[in-house]
Design a protein around this motif. Sequence first.
Motif, PDB file in Angstrom:
ATOM      1  N   ILE A  45      -4.160  70.311  19.417  1.00  0.00           N
ATOM      2  CA  ILE A  45      -5.337  69.994  20.213  1.00  0.00           C
ATOM      3  C   ILE A  45      -6.527  70.578  19.484  1.00  0.00           C
ATOM      4  CG2 ILE A  45      -6.481  70.280  22.448  1.00  0.00           C
ATOM      5  CD1 ILE A  45      -3.733  70.654  23.708  1.00  0.00           C
ATOM      6  N   VAL A  46      -7.501  69.741  19.093  1.00  0.00           N
ATOM      7  CA  VAL A  46      -8.545  70.176  18.175  1.00  0.00           C
ATOM      8  C   VAL A  46      -9.922  69.758  18.678  1.00  0.00           C
ATOM      9  CG1 VAL A  46      -9.425  70.026  15.823  1.00  0.00           C
ATOM     10  CG2 VAL A  46      -6.965  69.960  16.230  1.00  0.00           C
ATOM     11  N   ALA A  47     -10.899  70.673  18.564  1.00  0.00           N
ATOM     12  CA  ALA A  47     -12.316  70.359  18.719  1.00  0.00           C
ATOM     13  C   ALA A  47     -12.987  70.789  17.430  1.00  0.00           C
ATOM     14  CB  ALA A  47     -12.905  71.088  19.916  1.00  0.00           C
ATOM     15  N   PHE A  48     -13.638  69.827  16.730  1.00  0.00           N
ATOM     16  CA  PHE A  48     -14.021  70.059  15.339  1.00  0.00           C
ATOM     17  C   PHE A  48     -15.449  69.581  15.104  1.00  0.00           C
ATOM     18  CE2 PHE A  48     -14.270  68.502  10.954  1.00  0.00           C
ATOM     19  CZ  PHE A  48     -13.772  69.579  10.232  1.00  0.00           C
ATOM     20  N   THR A  49     -16.191  70.329  14.273  1.00  0.00           N
ATOM     21  CA  THR A  49     -17.500  69.858  13.816  1.00  0.00           C
ATOM     22  C   THR A  49     -17.658  70.138  12.339  1.00  0.00           C
ATOM     23  OG1 THR A  49     -19.896  70.019  14.075  1.00  0.00           O
ATOM     24  CG2 THR A  49     -18.634  72.036  14.460  1.00  0.00           C
ATOM     25  N   SER A  50     -18.274  69.187  11.618  1.00  0.00           N
ATOM     26  CA  SER A  50     -18.618  69.395  10.210  1.00  0.00           C
ATOM     27  C   SER A  50     -20.083  69.076   9.974  1.00  0.00           C
ATOM     28  CB  SER A  50     -17.735  68.519   9.311  1.00  0.00           C
ATOM     29  OG  SER A  50     -17.901  67.148   9.644  1.00  0.00           O
ATOM     30  N   GLY A  51     -20.870  69.018  11.054  1.00  0.00           N
ATOM     31  CA  GLY A  51     -22.289  68.742  10.949  1.00  0.00           C
ATOM     32  C   GLY A  51     -23.095  69.751  11.728  1.00  0.00           C
ATOM     33  N   PRO A  52     -24.358  69.440  12.028  1.00  0.00           N
ATOM     34  CA  PRO A  52     -25.213  70.404  12.739  1.00  0.00           C
ATOM     35  C   PRO A  52     -24.868  70.555  14.214  1.00  0.00           C
ATOM     36  CG  PRO A  52     -26.392  68.352  12.352  1.00  0.00           C
ATOM     37  CD  PRO A  52     -25.092  68.234  11.619  1.00  0.00           C
ATOM     38  N   GLY A  53     -24.154  69.612  14.773  1.00  0.00           N
ATOM     39  CA  GLY A  53     -23.796  69.717  16.185  1.00  0.00           C
ATOM     40  C   GLY A  53     -22.645  70.680  16.418  1.00  0.00           C
ATOM     41  N   ASP A  54     -22.637  71.287  17.591  1.00  0.00           N
ATOM     42  CA  ASP A  54     -21.573  72.228  17.939  1.00  0.00           C
ATOM     43  C   ASP A  54     -20.299  71.492  18.337  1.00  0.00           C
ATOM     44  OD1 ASP A  54     -23.391  74.239  17.539  1.00  0.00           O
ATOM     45  OD2 ASP A  54     -23.832  74.536  19.668  1.00  0.00           O
ATOM     46  N   ALA A  55     -19.171  72.117  18.040  1.00  0.00           N
ATOM     47  CA  ALA A  55     -17.892  71.582  18.505  1.00  0.00           C
ATOM     48  C   ALA A  55     -17.769  71.793  20.011  1.00  0.00           C
ATOM     49  CB  ALA A  55     -16.741  72.270  17.789  1.00  0.00           C
ATOM     50  N   GLY A  56     -16.959  70.975  20.642  1.00  0.00           N
ATOM     51  CA  GLY A  56     -16.799  71.067  22.088  1.00  0.00           C
ATOM     52  C   GLY A  56     -15.856  72.178  22.514  1.00  0.00           C
ATOM     53  N   THR A  57     -15.682  72.311  23.820  1.00  0.00           N
ATOM     54  CA  THR A  57     -14.810  73.324  24.419  1.00  0.00           C
ATOM     55  C   THR A  57     -13.473  72.704  24.798  1.00  0.00           C
ATOM     56  OG1 THR A  57     -16.675  74.583  25.280  1.00  0.00           O
ATOM     57  CG2 THR A  57     -14.558  74.920  26.357  1.00  0.00           C
ATOM     58  N   ILE A  58     -12.411  73.439  24.549  1.00  0.00           N
ATOM     59  CA  ILE A  58     -11.073  73.015  24.957  1.00  0.00           C
ATOM     60  C   ILE A  58     -10.674  73.860  26.162  1.00  0.00           C
ATOM     61  CG2 ILE A  58      -8.644  72.880  24.299  1.00  0.00           C
ATOM     62  CD1 ILE A  58      -9.564  72.587  21.392  1.00  0.00           C
ATOM     63  N   THR A  59     -10.410  73.204  27.299  1.00  0.00           N
ATOM     64  CA  THR A  59     -10.018  73.911  28.521  1.00  0.00           C
ATOM     65  C   THR A  59      -8.696  73.355  29.014  1.00  0.00           C
ATOM     66  OG1 THR A  59     -12.327  74.259  29.143  1.00  0.00           O
ATOM     67  CG2 THR A  59     -10.668  74.524  30.872  1.00  0.00           C
ATOM     68  N   ILE A  60      -7.752  74.258  29.283  1.00  0.00           N
ATOM     69  CA  ILE A  60      -6.448  73.854  29.819  1.00  0.00           C
ATOM     70  C   ILE A  60      -6.162  74.675  31.064  1.00  0.00           C
ATOM     71  CG2 ILE A  60      -3.961  73.752  29.412  1.00  0.00           C
ATOM     72  CD1 ILE A  60      -4.537  73.356  26.461  1.00  0.00           C
ATOM     73  N   ASP A  61      -5.934  73.966  32.191  1.00  0.00           N
ATOM     74  CA  ASP A  61      -5.477  74.601  33.426  1.00  0.00           C
ATOM     75  C   ASP A  61      -4.048  74.134  33.669  1.00  0.00           C
ATOM     76  OD1 ASP A  61      -7.993  75.830  34.077  1.00  0.00           O
ATOM     77  OD2 ASP A  61      -8.730  73.854  34.644  1.00  0.00           O
ATOM     78  N   ALA A  62      -3.114  75.101  33.734  1.00  0.00           N
ATOM     79  CA  ALA A  62      -1.711  74.720  33.868  1.00  0.00           C
ATOM     80  C   ALA A  62      -0.935  75.820  34.571  1.00  0.00           C
ATOM     81  CB  ALA A  62      -1.094  74.436  32.505  1.00  0.00           C
ATOM     82  N   GLN A  63       0.231  75.441  35.088  1.00  0.00           N
ATOM     83  CA  GLN A  63       1.135  76.428  35.668  1.00  0.00           C
ATOM     84  C   GLN A  63       1.850  77.190  34.559  1.00  0.00           C
ATOM     85  OE1 GLN A  63       3.876  74.696  38.420  1.00  0.00           O
ATOM     86  NE2 GLN A  63       4.840  76.626  38.971  1.00  0.00           N
ATOM     87  N   ARG A  64       2.352  76.459  33.557  1.00  0.00           N
ATOM     88  CA  ARG A  64       3.005  77.069  32.401  1.00  0.00           C
ATOM     89  C   ARG A  64       2.551  76.331  31.145  1.00  0.00           C
ATOM     90  NH1 ARG A  64       6.958  76.685  36.266  1.00  0.00           N
ATOM     91  NH2 ARG A  64       7.655  74.684  35.415  1.00  0.00           N
ATOM     92  N   LEU A  65       2.405  77.076  30.044  1.00  0.00           N
ATOM     93  CA  LEU A  65       2.024  76.472  28.769  1.00  0.00           C
ATOM     94  C   LEU A  65       2.857  77.105  27.672  1.00  0.00           C
ATOM     95  CD1 LEU A  65       0.257  74.629  27.012  1.00  0.00           C
ATOM     96  CD2 LEU A  65      -1.462  76.458  26.968  1.00  0.00           C
ATOM     97  N   ARG A  66       3.459  76.256  26.815  1.00  0.00           N
ATOM     98  CA  ARG A  66       4.303  76.748  25.734  1.00  0.00           C
ATOM     99  C   ARG A  66       3.972  76.001  24.451  1.00  0.00           C
ATOM    100  NH1 ARG A  66      10.893  76.258  25.262  1.00  0.00           N
ATOM    101  NH2 ARG A  66      11.149  77.665  23.479  1.00  0.00           N
ATOM    102  N   LEU A  67       3.741  76.756  23.355  1.00  0.00           N
ATOM    103  CA  LEU A  67       3.520  76.193  22.034  1.00  0.00           C
ATOM    104  C   LEU A  67       4.654  76.645  21.131  1.00  0.00           C
ATOM    105  CD1 LEU A  67       0.572  76.414  23.329  1.00  0.00           C
ATOM    106  CD2 LEU A  67      -0.252  76.322  20.975  1.00  0.00           C
TER     107      LEU A  67
END
Length: 536
Positions: A1-23
């Motif tokens: 899951i990626v939020a990326f910028t290579s220019g003058p604009g800011d990258a966005g926010t990644i928000t996850i609301d979950a009961q359980r999360l596993r990577l």
Amino acid sequence: IVAFTSGPGDAGTITIDAQRLRLTGSSSIDTTSDGGGGNAGRIVLNISESFEMSERNAGQAVEWRGQPAIWRGGLISRSTGGGGNAGSVLLIAPEVILDDARILISTVESGQGGRAEIRADNLTLRNGAQIDAKSFAGATGNAGSILVDVGNRFEIAGNSPIDGAFSGVNAETNGAGRGGDVNIAAGTLVVDRGFIRSSTSATGDAGAIDIRARDVVLANGGWIDGGTSARSTGAGGSVNISATGSIVVRGIDRIPFNGVLGPPPEADRISGVTVGRAQGPFPSTISSNTAGAGAGGNVSLSAPQITVADSAQISANSSGTGTAGSIFIQAPEWLKLSGGSITTQALSSDGGNIDIRAGTMVRLSNSEISTTVGSGQGSGGNIFIDPTFVILENSRIAANAFGGAGGIINIISDFFFASPDSVVEASSQLGVSGSVQIAGLRTDAGQSLAQLPAAFLDASALLQPSCAGRAGPHASSFIGVGRGGLAAVPEGYSASRYFSDTRLPLAQAGDPATSDAPRVAAHSAPPLMLASACGR
């Protein structure tokens, strides 16, 4: 899951609301600013039950900035160029487990590092898992900071079977920017074959480590350190640990080497791997170290009860030209060293000071408190100790120098006890010796505690000869003469029938024939016979 910028604009926010999360594997949640001046975004994870992240492979081969690299995944927020700042990571979950996994905040050029923040009831870093905030070589931006708030248990343990890296919390600067601070709050903090470190390897100063907990335990080579490397000119970071219960530092890591030792190659640094500390025999340690020109940081410990045992160390060292840091200890109840040491050492610069203030007792058994300068003209550090009791058993308190003046030892206690094989000294090999001042109601440093004699007392020499070994007229005897003695029940009267009376029986009332006869008891018994002990 990626939020990326290579220019003058800011990258966005990644928000996850979950009961359980596993990577697992090389999975990642990543926000990146890669040139153009835009800032990396935030990663926000709100987990109601558990978060788990694990890596069980050697990573994936990728190309990063035109060079081959290894991608291991994890929670990553970074600024890689163009002046943009790294974002931050916020992880909130009751149970958090990182198993050989990474949370990394980094900056490569002028961008500022972000913050890694974890709030949990229980947090476990195991098998080489790490939380890192760092700036890479050549960066001018400040490295990021780390904030951990754990209500119950925070455990850091073990090293990775893949790359040998130890589990740990690491804030470091490898550029001109300042290193980030590490702030940890926990119920119980356990560092078992792991590390917490703030360091610099360049011109930037290392950040501070601040730990507040109920209990702090370092075991089997656990390490908390603020340090500088040999090529650095920045100052080392300070280490401040405060506990409301106890601080315990004990043991040595003796597990054989089983991984890749040394810093990872440049192409591998995208993964954020930090080795942490040397493998093999390594004592549990709380320290500040400077190997360069910058001054070493100070070490401050505060807890009602502090224990340093089984070859563990509290130290502030300088192996370069920088001045060694000092050590400050407050123990309202007691400080105990059992096979442990509290030392400041300098190779050629001035030695650091040691200041110990305890309520009841400072006790050393096969232990050492010392300030030492190994060479040059540096002066030995000073030692100040202030409890009610100071007890030394085969131990040493020393403030020594080489070319400069020896340090000053000042012990203020109501009672001072030292075994004959203990030493209190302040000397200089080539310069002027220091001084030793002991103020107390009892200050006999040589004879207060005497060793017991090796030969035991022969108790048989104090006893009378055994009665059983006697014969003849003086032999012992015991003769039973009938019942009597104590009452049959506890509340009854004690009665004995062991008496006799040779008078005649009593006359009947009104019998004139016997009115003048002697009166006799109504009954009689055989005479009582008791033999005295050993016939005497």
